[in-house]
Design a protein around this motif. Structure first.
Motif, PDB file in Angstrom:
ATOM      1  N   ARG A  63       1.013  -0.930  -0.340  1.00  0.00           N
ATOM      2  CA  ARG A  63      -0.118  -0.179   0.398  1.00  0.00           C
ATOM      3  C   ARG A  63       0.482   1.175  -0.091  1.00  0.00           C
ATOM      4  O   ARG A  63       0.303   2.526  -0.311  1.00  0.00           O
ATOM      5  N   ARG A  64       1.999   1.267   0.483  1.00  0.00           N
ATOM      6  CA  ARG A  64       2.862   2.208   0.591  1.00  0.00           C
ATOM      7  C   ARG A  64       3.789   2.728  -0.292  1.00  0.00           C
ATOM      8  O   ARG A  64       3.662   3.787  -0.711  1.00  0.00           O
ATOM      9  N   LEU A  65       3.895   1.288  -1.065  1.00  0.00           N
ATOM     10  CA  LEU A  65       4.791   2.161  -2.606  1.00  0.00           C
ATOM     11  C   LEU A  65       3.651   2.177  -3.333  1.00  0.00           C
ATOM     12  O   LEU A  65       4.113   3.056  -4.118  1.00  0.00           O
ATOM     13  N   GLN A  66       2.073   2.285  -3.323  1.00  0.00           N
ATOM     14  CA  GLN A  66       1.636   2.191  -4.395  1.00  0.00           C
ATOM     15  C   GLN A  66       1.720   3.672  -3.786  1.00  0.00           C
ATOM     16  O   GLN A  66       1.355   4.891  -4.900  1.00  0.00           O
ATOM     17  N   GLU A  67       1.317   4.272  -2.799  1.00  0.00           N
ATOM     18  CA  GLU A  67       1.068   5.649  -2.112  1.00  0.00           C
ATOM     19  C   GLU A  67       2.036   6.459  -2.650  1.00  0.00           C
ATOM     20  O   GLU A  67       1.642   8.097  -2.933  1.00  0.00           O
ATOM     21  N   GLY A  68       3.411   5.853  -2.727  1.00  0.00           N
ATOM     22  CA  GLY A  68       4.191   7.101  -3.001  1.00  0.00           C
ATOM     23  C   GLY A  68       4.835   6.843  -4.531  1.00  0.00           C
ATOM     24  O   GLY A  68       5.082   7.572  -4.319  1.00  0.00           O
ATOM     25  N   GLY A  69       4.092   6.345  -5.064  1.00  0.00           N
ATOM     26  CA  GLY A  69       4.155   6.235  -6.375  1.00  0.00           C
ATOM     27  C   GLY A  69       5.109   5.325  -7.373  1.00  0.00           C
ATOM     28  O   GLY A  69       5.408   5.596  -8.321  1.00  0.00           O
ATOM     29  N   HIS A  70       5.493   4.450  -6.399  1.00  0.00           N
ATOM     30  CA  HIS A  70       6.421   3.351  -6.293  1.00  0.00           C
ATOM     31  C   HIS A  70       5.839   1.888  -7.037  1.00  0.00           C
ATOM     32  O   HIS A  70       4.627   2.211  -7.109  1.00  0.00           O
ATOM     33  N   VAL A  71       6.185   1.400  -8.517  1.00  0.00           N
ATOM     34  CA  VAL A  71       5.374   1.167  -9.145  1.00  0.00           C
ATOM     35  C   VAL A  71       6.378  -1.006  -8.638  1.00  0.00           C
ATOM     36  O   VAL A  71       7.047  -1.162  -9.457  1.00  0.00           O
ATOM     37  N   LEU A  72       5.167  -1.536  -8.309  1.00  0.00           N
ATOM     38  CA  LEU A  72       5.386  -3.421  -7.828  1.00  0.00           C
ATOM     39  C   LEU A  72       5.821  -3.875  -9.409  1.00  0.00           C
ATOM     40  O   LEU A  72       4.572  -3.880  -9.882  1.00  0.00           O
ATOM     41  N   THR A  73       6.702  -4.756  -9.368  1.00  0.00           N
ATOM     42  CA  THR A  73       6.839  -5.120 -10.778  1.00  0.00           C
ATOM     43  C   THR A  73       7.093  -6.667 -10.320  1.00  0.00           C
ATOM     44  O   THR A  73       6.705  -7.381 -11.085  1.00  0.00           O
ATOM     45  N   GLY A  74       7.246  -6.955  -9.661  1.00  0.00           N
ATOM     46  CA  GLY A  74       7.376  -9.113  -8.852  1.00  0.00           C
ATOM     47  C   GLY A  74       7.385  -8.912  -7.643  1.00  0.00           C
ATOM     48  O   GLY A  74       8.280  -7.524  -6.869  1.00  0.00           O
ATOM     49  N   GLY A  75       7.393  -9.862  -7.370  1.00  0.00           N
ATOM     50  CA  GLY A  75       8.027 -10.552  -6.033  1.00  0.00           C
ATOM     51  C   GLY A  75       7.388 -11.430  -5.476  1.00  0.00           C
ATOM     52  O   GLY A  75       6.595 -11.972  -6.043  1.00  0.00           O
ATOM     53  N   GLY A 117      11.685   6.586  -9.429  1.00  0.00           N
ATOM     54  CA  GLY A 117      12.442   7.172  -9.501  1.00  0.00           C
ATOM     55  C   GLY A 117      12.704   8.216  -8.242  1.00  0.00           C
ATOM     56  O   GLY A 117      13.155   9.245  -8.509  1.00  0.00           O
ATOM     57  N   ASN A 118      12.077   7.607  -7.188  1.00  0.00           N
ATOM     58  CA  ASN A 118      12.630   7.795  -5.750  1.00  0.00           C
ATOM     59  C   ASN A 118      13.272   6.844  -4.688  1.00  0.00           C
ATOM     60  O   ASN A 118      12.264   6.073  -4.015  1.00  0.00           O
ATOM     61  N   PRO A 119      14.289   6.510  -5.269  1.00  0.00           N
ATOM     62  CA  PRO A 119      14.675   5.882  -4.315  1.00  0.00           C
ATOM     63  C   PRO A 119      15.251   5.899  -2.981  1.00  0.00           C
ATOM     64  O   PRO A 119      14.707   4.716  -2.335  1.00  0.00           O
ATOM     65  N   ASP A 120      15.104   7.253  -2.058  1.00  0.00           N
ATOM     66  CA  ASP A 120      14.911   7.228  -0.961  1.00  0.00           C
ATOM     67  C   ASP A 120      13.919   7.096   0.123  1.00  0.00           C
ATOM     68  O   ASP A 120      13.520   6.969   0.709  1.00  0.00           O
ATOM     69  N   GLY A 121      12.179   7.304  -1.576  1.00  0.00           N
ATOM     70  CA  GLY A 121      11.040   7.228  -0.530  1.00  0.00           C
ATOM     71  C   GLY A 121      11.032   5.858  -0.910  1.00  0.00           C
ATOM     72  O   GLY A 121      10.220   4.597   0.337  1.00  0.00           O
ATOM     73  N   LEU A 122      11.351   4.792  -1.700  1.00  0.00           N
ATOM     74  CA  LEU A 122      11.018   3.027  -1.290  1.00  0.00           C
ATOM     75  C   LEU A 122      12.372   3.126  -0.472  1.00  0.00           C
ATOM     76  O   LEU A 122      12.029   1.564   0.397  1.00  0.00           O
TER      77      LEU A 122
END
Length: 146
Positions: A63-75, A117-122
């Motif tokens: 949920r936090r990934l999505q909220e932060g604009g990160h895209v979960l592509t696998g896992g 595009g935000n590794p610190d946020g990740l």
């Protein structure tokens, strides 16, 4: 998937911008591998309720990934390391042995692939998963051709 994202085109109709020009931005988006080591023996000793609490943390992470604009592509969660096969090359032959290549207490228990595009946020979001074991966040190497 790797490298520079598509151009973001925004028209000039925002308040205060009367030029009406098209603006182009390039945002660097990289893919990151998040490695999740864990103590397999400790995991196997957890109750169903305790395991569900860990899974809740992973749902919150997504949920936090999505909220932060990160895209979960696998896992995936991985099967216990005792089910692994280790493959080596020795004397011109392929040698397959049971188990992981090391007998370390902590073994890889899962992973995520995330574009951002935000590794610190990740890294900040990964803190949620680092309460028991450290989490490794590593950028996937790019080999741009062209």
């Amino acid at each position: 998937m790797f490298g520079v994202a598509d151009h973001l085109i925004v028209d000039g109709s925002r308040e205060g911008d009367k030029s009406g020009t098209v603006k182009n931005w390039e945002a660097t988006v990289d893919e990151y591998l998040i490695l999740l080591p864990d103590d397999e023996e400790a995991w196997e000793q957890l109750s169903d309720g305790e395991r569900e609490a860990v899974y809740d943390q992973h749902r919150e992470f997504a949920r936090r990934l999505q909220e932060g604009g990160h895209v979960l592509t696998g896992g995936a969660e991985l099967a216990p390391s005792r089910t692994a096969k280790t493959v080596r090359r020795a004397a011109g032959r392929t040698v397959v042995s049971d188990g992981p290549p090391t007998n370390a207490r902590q073994q890889l228990s899962g992973y995520y692939l995330v574009e951002t595009g935000n590794p610190d946020g990740l890294a900040e979001a990964c803190g949620l998963l680092a309460s028991g074991s450290p989490v490794e966040v590593r950028r996937v190497a790019r080999h741009d051709t062209g």
